[in-house]
Design a protein around this motif. Structure first.
Motif, PDB file in Angstrom:
ATOM      1  N   ASN A 133       0.712  -1.172   0.013  1.00  0.00           N
ATOM      2  CA  ASN A 133      -0.075   0.016  -0.070  1.00  0.00           C
ATOM      3  C   ASN A 133       0.752   1.240   0.044  1.00  0.00           C
ATOM      4  OD1 ASN A 133      -2.498   1.239  -0.104  1.00  0.00           O
ATOM      5  ND2 ASN A 133      -2.756   1.493   2.085  1.00  0.00           N
ATOM      6  N   TRP A 134       1.966   1.315   0.869  1.00  0.00           N
ATOM      7  CA  TRP A 134       2.759   2.542   0.812  1.00  0.00           C
ATOM      8  C   TRP A 134       3.620   2.491  -0.629  1.00  0.00           C
ATOM      9  CZ3 TRP A 134       8.335   2.625   0.531  1.00  0.00           C
ATOM     10  CH2 TRP A 134       8.736   4.039   0.679  1.00  0.00           C
ATOM     11  N   GLN A 135       3.798   1.427  -1.013  1.00  0.00           N
ATOM     12  CA  GLN A 135       4.448   1.627  -2.375  1.00  0.00           C
ATOM     13  C   GLN A 135       3.553   2.073  -3.532  1.00  0.00           C
ATOM     14  OE1 GLN A 135       6.190  -2.231  -3.233  1.00  0.00           O
ATOM     15  NE2 GLN A 135       8.024  -2.001  -2.096  1.00  0.00           N
ATOM     16  N   ALA A 136       2.444   1.628  -3.360  1.00  0.00           N
ATOM     17  CA  ALA A 136       1.549   2.124  -4.346  1.00  0.00           C
ATOM     18  C   ALA A 136       1.269   3.641  -4.168  1.00  0.00           C
ATOM     19  CB  ALA A 136       0.181   1.428  -4.207  1.00  0.00           C
ATOM     20  N   GLU A 137       1.052   4.004  -2.941  1.00  0.00           N
ATOM     21  CA  GLU A 137       0.986   5.412  -2.615  1.00  0.00           C
ATOM     22  C   GLU A 137       2.252   6.473  -3.359  1.00  0.00           C
ATOM     23  OE1 GLU A 137      -1.502   7.125  -1.327  1.00  0.00           O
ATOM     24  OE2 GLU A 137      -2.596   5.628  -1.371  1.00  0.00           O
ATOM     25  N   GLN A 138       3.592   5.827  -3.156  1.00  0.00           N
ATOM     26  CA  GLN A 138       4.679   6.452  -3.578  1.00  0.00           C
ATOM     27  C   GLN A 138       4.798   6.415  -5.218  1.00  0.00           C
ATOM     28  OE1 GLN A 138       6.967   7.971  -1.742  1.00  0.00           O
ATOM     29  NE2 GLN A 138       5.435   7.388  -0.018  1.00  0.00           N
ATOM     30  N   ALA A 139       3.946   5.533  -5.908  1.00  0.00           N
ATOM     31  CA  ALA A 139       3.959   5.307  -7.284  1.00  0.00           C
ATOM     32  C   ALA A 139       3.257   6.379  -8.163  1.00  0.00           C
ATOM     33  CB  ALA A 139       3.355   3.696  -7.859  1.00  0.00           C
ATOM     34  N   MET A 140       2.036   6.869  -7.413  1.00  0.00           N
ATOM     35  CA  MET A 140       1.271   7.789  -7.808  1.00  0.00           C
ATOM     36  C   MET A 140       0.696   8.659  -6.764  1.00  0.00           C
ATOM     37  SD  MET A 140      -1.529   7.670 -10.822  1.00  0.00           S
ATOM     38  CE  MET A 140      -2.497   6.368 -10.514  1.00  0.00           C
ATOM     39  N   ASP A 141       0.945   9.935  -7.007  1.00  0.00           N
ATOM     40  CA  ASP A 141       0.454  10.948  -5.897  1.00  0.00           C
ATOM     41  C   ASP A 141      -1.143  11.066  -6.104  1.00  0.00           C
ATOM     42  OD1 ASP A 141       0.544  12.605  -8.188  1.00  0.00           O
ATOM     43  OD2 ASP A 141       1.678  13.919  -7.057  1.00  0.00           O
ATOM     44  N   LYS A 142      -1.602  11.863  -5.310  1.00  0.00           N
ATOM     45  CA  LYS A 142      -3.106  12.370  -5.128  1.00  0.00           C
ATOM     46  C   LYS A 142      -3.443  13.102  -6.435  1.00  0.00           C
ATOM     47  CE  LYS A 142      -3.725  10.518  -1.045  1.00  0.00           C
ATOM     48  NZ  LYS A 142      -3.960   9.151  -1.178  1.00  0.00           N
ATOM     49  N   SER A 143      -2.744  13.857  -7.053  1.00  0.00           N
ATOM     50  CA  SER A 143      -2.886  14.681  -8.275  1.00  0.00           C
ATOM     51  C   SER A 143      -3.058  13.841  -9.224  1.00  0.00           C
ATOM     52  CB  SER A 143      -2.160  15.903  -8.390  1.00  0.00           C
ATOM     53  OG  SER A 143      -0.693  15.188  -8.735  1.00  0.00           O
ATOM     54  N   GLY A 144      -2.649  12.541  -9.420  1.00  0.00           N
ATOM     55  CA  GLY A 144      -2.766  11.537 -10.507  1.00  0.00           C
ATOM     56  C   GLY A 144      -1.660  11.484 -11.360  1.00  0.00           C
ATOM     57  N   ILE A 145      -0.526  12.008 -10.732  1.00  0.00           N
ATOM     58  CA  ILE A 145       0.595  11.971 -11.448  1.00  0.00           C
ATOM     59  C   ILE A 145       1.636  10.790 -11.149  1.00  0.00           C
ATOM     60  CG2 ILE A 145       2.855  13.306 -12.148  1.00  0.00           C
ATOM     61  CD1 ILE A 145       1.277  15.807 -11.670  1.00  0.00           C
ATOM     62  N   GLY A 146       1.998  10.017 -11.949  1.00  0.00           N
ATOM     63  CA  GLY A 146       2.636   8.826 -11.721  1.00  0.00           C
ATOM     64  C   GLY A 146       2.538   7.768 -12.447  1.00  0.00           C
ATOM     65  N   ASN A 147       3.127   6.688 -12.253  1.00  0.00           N
ATOM     66  CA  ASN A 147       2.932   5.325 -12.879  1.00  0.00           C
ATOM     67  C   ASN A 147       1.690   4.575 -12.635  1.00  0.00           C
ATOM     68  OD1 ASN A 147       3.353   3.070 -14.362  1.00  0.00           O
ATOM     69  ND2 ASN A 147       5.651   2.718 -13.696  1.00  0.00           N
ATOM     70  N   VAL A 148       0.700   4.772 -13.607  1.00  0.00           N
ATOM     71  CA  VAL A 148      -0.480   3.933 -13.424  1.00  0.00           C
ATOM     72  C   VAL A 148      -0.452   2.595 -13.510  1.00  0.00           C
ATOM     73  CG1 VAL A 148      -3.002   3.610 -14.125  1.00  0.00           C
ATOM     74  CG2 VAL A 148      -1.691   6.164 -14.520  1.00  0.00           C
ATOM     75  N   GLU A 149       0.439   1.992 -14.383  1.00  0.00           N
ATOM     76  CA  GLU A 149       0.622   0.550 -14.321  1.00  0.00           C
ATOM     77  C   GLU A 149       1.076  -0.007 -12.860  1.00  0.00           C
ATOM     78  OE1 GLU A 149       2.424  -0.758 -17.858  1.00  0.00           O
ATOM     79  OE2 GLU A 149       1.200   0.138 -19.285  1.00  0.00           O
ATOM     80  N   GLU A 150       2.238   0.597 -12.485  1.00  0.00           N
ATOM     81  CA  GLU A 150       2.940   0.286 -11.315  1.00  0.00           C
ATOM     82  C   GLU A 150       1.560   0.479  -9.944  1.00  0.00           C
ATOM     83  OE1 GLU A 150       6.734   0.920  -8.482  1.00  0.00           O
ATOM     84  OE2 GLU A 150       6.318   2.394 -10.128  1.00  0.00           O
ATOM     85  N   TRP A 151       1.000   1.314  -9.953  1.00  0.00           N
ATOM     86  CA  TRP A 151       0.112   1.586  -8.585  1.00  0.00           C
ATOM     87  C   TRP A 151      -0.856   0.658  -8.877  1.00  0.00           C
ATOM     88  CZ3 TRP A 151      -5.295   3.027  -9.320  1.00  0.00           C
ATOM     89  CH2 TRP A 151      -5.564   3.314  -8.174  1.00  0.00           C
TER      90      TRP A 151
END
Length: 98
Positions: free
Chosen positions: A23-41
């Motif tokens: 869960n923590w790693q998923a939070e690191q993969a994508m922040d609340k604004s939607g910027i990040g790696n969607v597949e990893e999340w």
């Protein structure tokens, strides 16, 4: 029965730990604004979901085992049933505070 309850408690604690880590790693993969790696999340959220489902299955199986063995009055049986949900709730709420 005592060794089985110890093993069940250990497995449940490890599953709680894996849920929190994924869960923590998923939070690191994508922040609340939607910027990040969607597949990893998505992958990490899926793994966290598997962990929590396995935890529920293990907890319910342990509860059924204790009821069938009629050792519900033992201190270890009470700890094996009560401790994992308590650990999960405290750690999960604590993760929001960090």
């Amino acid at each position: 029965m005592s060794k089985m309850l110890n093993l069940s408690l250990l497995i449940q604690v490890l599953l709680i730990g894996s849920f929190l880590v994924f869960n923590w790693q998923a939070e690191q993969a994508m922040d609340k604004s939607g910027i990040g790696n969607v597949e990893e999340w998505s992958h990490l959220n899926h793994l966290a979901g598997i962990s929590i489902n396995c935890l529920a299955i293990c907890w319910i199986s342990t509860f059924i085992l204790i009821l069938s063995g009629r050792c519900i009055q033992s201190k270890q049986a009470k700890l094996t049933i009560a401790l994992p949900p308590l650990i999960f709730i405290v750690c999960w709420v604590g993760s929001f505070l960090i």
